[in-house]
Design an enzyme around this catalytic site. Structure first.
Site, PDB file in Angstrom:
ATOM      1  N   VAL A 216       4.027   8.727  -8.187  1.00 17.75           N
ATOM      2  CA  VAL A 216       2.917   7.934  -7.341  1.00 17.75           C
ATOM      3  C   VAL A 216       3.267   8.224  -5.881  1.00 17.75           C
ATOM      4  O   VAL A 216       4.186   8.956  -5.410  1.00 17.75           O
ATOM      5  CB  VAL A 216       3.544   6.420  -7.505  1.00 17.75           C
ATOM      6  CG1 VAL A 216       3.219   5.917  -8.598  1.00 17.75           C
ATOM      7  CG2 VAL A 216       5.047   6.138  -7.178  1.00 17.75           C
ATOM      8  N   GLU A 217       2.208   8.101  -5.060  1.00 17.70           N
ATOM      9  CA  GLU A 217       2.238   8.329  -3.625  1.00 17.70           C
ATOM     10  C   GLU A 217       2.556   9.728  -3.344  1.00 17.70           C
ATOM     11  O   GLU A 217       3.046  10.303  -2.555  1.00 17.70           O
ATOM     12  CB  GLU A 217       2.974   7.551  -2.977  1.00 17.70           C
ATOM     13  CG  GLU A 217       2.407   6.068  -2.771  1.00 17.70           C
ATOM     14  CD  GLU A 217       3.080   5.061  -1.967  1.00 17.70           C
ATOM     15  OE1 GLU A 217       3.603   5.688  -0.980  1.00 17.70           O
ATOM     16  OE2 GLU A 217       3.065   3.992  -2.213  1.00 17.70           O
ATOM     17  N   GLY A 218       1.836  10.878  -4.178  1.00 20.49           N
ATOM     18  CA  GLY A 218       1.976  12.186  -3.990  1.00 20.49           C
ATOM     19  C   GLY A 218       3.394  12.763  -4.943  1.00 20.49           C
ATOM     20  O   GLY A 218       4.280  12.355  -4.779  1.00 20.49           O
TER      21      GLY A 218
END
Length: 415
Positions: A387-389
């Site tokens: 998640v988030e990159g």
């Protein structure tokens, strides 16, 4: 094992004490059964808001806590150590509030932030798409400027639109779908990134919008069936002929990509803190087991093979914590921190995966059963590397920063 913390103020110490007490009482007992049932703990987020823990890094003037990121992240760590769905949910909500807090007009902040930070409104961050995950600059969801009137959201359809009311200003017509949205279908508002420029406008053609979930045309698919975090719904959110008023746009038209990336720099620190919380929970479980379980007449933790494994787990967890705190202090000091945030996210989430896997190994057969939380922590740790990159993206961010520094040090001739 006890975590030694150095906090900047006595108020911060009180916040951590409050968080631990609340997490032990309200989160710990519910984590396993609610994960098994896939029950979203909306009431917990309302409680966190009433307790002043849902808007810690934002200004007190709008209902926030005026706390540095160094403190906020340690609160997130404590929550995630008891229940990742809540710790990560707080991080995602904080991410969703960032555009309004950092780029909104004074009118937008005054109107929106008190409910967002007080717990009555829970947010979702809508950036990723099915074919534009890591490559967020190629997103296809469109927000077409239109000259027509903008109807009010369903939740506010009554009042203010009858005879004699001032004509409504032109707004946007939004169409598209966002994938892998945490709180999709249960959020009260969506922070949406959509293309307002032409098809070839790239990153410069993206704008940011704040949309109430009750707005006509916003729907969510059934939640994804994930290997972990079943209590945290992740879903496709669809925007079908959604009408947005001009004041729904946050920041300037075309500024959305810059807003999204600025938010993610801070959000990655939230994920790092979550990862350390999960790793600490797994470490504590493994250490307790190593003292209670006896083989050959003594605790299994006395055997060198196991004690070395525990030593590595403790060292990696402590190092990950210091890395995210160091990046947070840079942010609090107003210094560049994007590269340090990428490092913290990368190292902390890889650490969580290693430590939870090793915790299952320490517990042996018991660790592989659902009678103990080790296997759940291991399944939950995996998503933090994504998640988030993804962690591959974090390595790209770090590598590019190193290349820029090298070119700068070499001078004009190298460029």
């Amino acid at each position: 094992m006890a975590v030694e913390r150095t906090l900047p103020t006595s108020e911060a110490e009180d916040l951590l004490d409050l968080t631990r007490g609340l997490a032990d009482k309200e989160l710990g007992p519910r984590a396993a059964p609610d994960e098994e049932a896939g029950a979203f703990p909306r009431d917990v987020f309302a409680l966190l808001g009433r307790s002043g823990l849902l808007g810690l890094p934002y200004p007190a003037a709008y209902g926030g806590g005026d706390q540095p990121y160094e403190v906020y992240l340690q609160v997130v760590e404590e929550l995630a150590a008891r229940w990742l769905a809540v710790g990560l949910g707080v991080s995602v909500h904080t991410l969703s509030c960032f555009p309004v807090a950092a780029y909104g007009t004074e009118a937008q902040r005054a109107a929106l932030l008190p409910d967002m930070l007080g717990g009555s409104q829970l947010g979702a961050y809508c950036l990723s798409e099915a074919h534009a995950g890591s490559d967020a600059g190629s997103l296809a969801t469109r927000a077409e400027p239109e000259p027509g009137a903008v109807p009010a959201p369903r939740a506010a359809a009554s009042g203010g639109t009858g005879p004699g009311a001032p004509p409504e200003a032109p707004g946007y017509r939004i169409a598209g779908a966002k994938s892998w949205i945490t709180h999709g279908g249960v959020a009260d508002f969506y922070t949406l990134f959509a293309r307002t420029g032409g098809p070839d406008s790239g990153r410069e053609g993206i704008s940011c919008f704040h949309l109430p979930a009750a707005t006509a045309g916003i729907t969510a698919d059934p939640p994804e069936r994930k290997m972990g975090m079943s209590a945290s719904p992740t879903a496709v959110v669809r925007f079908e002929d959604v009408r947005a008023a001009p004041e729904a746009r946050i920041g300037a038209e075309g500024q959305g990509f810059a807003i999204a990336m600025a938010a993610l720099d801070s959000g990655r620190l939230g994920i790092a803190a979550c990862a350390v919380g999960v790793a600490q929970a797994a470490l504590d479980l493994a250490v307790a087991h190593s003292r209670e379980r006896r083989q050959f007449g003594r605790p299994v933790g006395d055997f060198q093979g196991l004690s070395f494994l525990l030593a590595d787990m403790a060292t990696q967890t402590a190092a990950a914590r210091e890395l995210y705190l160091s990046a947070a202090r840079r942010r609090d000091a107003g210094r560049p921190f994007a590269t340090q945030a990428a490092m913290a996210k990368l190292f902390a989430t890889d650490t969580a995966m290693r430590v939870t896997t090793d915790a299952v190994q320490v517990l042996g057969g018991s660790g592989y059963t659902r009678d103990l939380p080790a296997e759940r922590l291991m399944r939950e740790a995996k998503v933090l590397q994504i998640v988030e990159g993804t962690n591959q993206i974090q390595r790209m961010v770090i590598g590019r920063a190193l290349a820029r520094e090298a070119r700068t040090a070499a001078g004009p001739a190298a460029r």
